[in-house]
Design a protein around this motif. Structure first.
Motif, PDB file in Angstrom:
ATOM      1  N   THR A 244      -7.343   2.190   2.008  1.00  0.00           N
ATOM      2  CA  THR A 244      -8.441   2.046   1.062  1.00  0.00           C
ATOM      3  C   THR A 244      -7.959   1.267  -0.155  1.00  0.00           C
ATOM      4  OG1 THR A 244      -7.944   4.044  -0.212  1.00  0.00           O
ATOM      5  CG2 THR A 244      -9.301   4.309   1.781  1.00  0.00           C
ATOM      6  N   ASP A 245      -8.886   0.820  -0.973  1.00  0.00           N
ATOM      7  CA  ASP A 245      -8.513   0.126  -2.206  1.00  0.00           C
ATOM      8  C   ASP A 245      -7.720   1.032  -3.143  1.00  0.00           C
ATOM      9  OD1 ASP A 245      -9.642  -2.201  -1.361  1.00  0.00           O
ATOM     10  OD2 ASP A 245     -11.487  -1.998  -2.524  1.00  0.00           O
TER      11      ASP A 245
ATOM     12  N   LEU B  59      -3.720   0.784  -2.862  1.00  0.00           N
ATOM     13  CA  LEU B  59      -2.926  -0.362  -3.308  1.00  0.00           C
ATOM     14  C   LEU B  59      -1.951   0.073  -4.402  1.00  0.00           C
ATOM     15  CD1 LEU B  59      -5.733  -3.061  -3.457  1.00  0.00           C
ATOM     16  CD2 LEU B  59      -3.925  -2.850  -1.752  1.00  0.00           C
TER      17      LEU B  59
ATOM     18  N   ARG C 281       0.850  -1.196   0.000  1.00  0.00           N
ATOM     19  CA  ARG C 281       0.000   0.000   0.000  1.00  0.00           C
ATOM     20  C   ARG C 281       0.880   1.238   0.000  1.00  0.00           C
ATOM     21  NH1 ARG C 281      -5.164  -1.247   1.020  1.00  0.00           N
ATOM     22  NH2 ARG C 281      -5.602  -3.291   1.857  1.00  0.00           N
TER      23      ARG C 281
END
Length: 136
Positions: free
Chosen positions: A35-36, A39, A24
């Motif tokens: 959060t996504d 990534l 991340r």
């Protein structure tokens, strides 16, 4: 160093070892972005390399940090995997995984090692992970 102080813990040399880590990035405040969207996208990477090297003795680390500059362990890797050789898998976004099958760790003496992951994009290579592991 007890295995509970190692991020990656202890791994039996008799079994297989699966390195699996989700990478991340940091948010604008410098904290880990969970959060996504945080990534890391490895699509631009021409190579991702994992190396495992013997950990330098504690006295050497203390001496190096007290000297000008720092001298990392110059020992060659005892294990490695890379995207370019097909021994490491990147699942975008963020997941890096390598599998070392049962029996592949038996020739490695028990002890502490450093696991490092570096990424190459264009002509630049950067280390993005450096954590200890114990092979027992």
């Amino acid at each position: 160093m007890p295995s509970f102080m190692n991020t990656l813990g202890a791994v039996s040399r008799r079994g297989q070892w699966r390195f699996r880590h989700v990478f991340r990035s940091a948010d604008p405040a410098g904290r880990l972005d969970i959060t996504d969207a945080g990534l890391i996208d490895f699509l631009a990477a021409s190579d991702v390399v994992l190396t495992v090297t013997p950990r330098a003795p504690m006295w050497r680390e203390l001496w190096c940090w007290s000297s000008i500059g720092c001298c990392a362990s110059d020992a060659p890797p005892v294990l490695s995997a890379s995207l370019s050789t097909g021994t490491l898998v990147v699942s975008n976004p963020g997941l890096v995984e390598a599998l070392f099958p049962a029996g592949s760790l038996l020739a490695i003496p028990p002890g502490l090692y450093d696991v490092r992951v570096s990424v190459t994009i264009g002509l630049e290579t950067a280390e993005i992970f450096d954590e200890p592991i114990e092979f027992a």
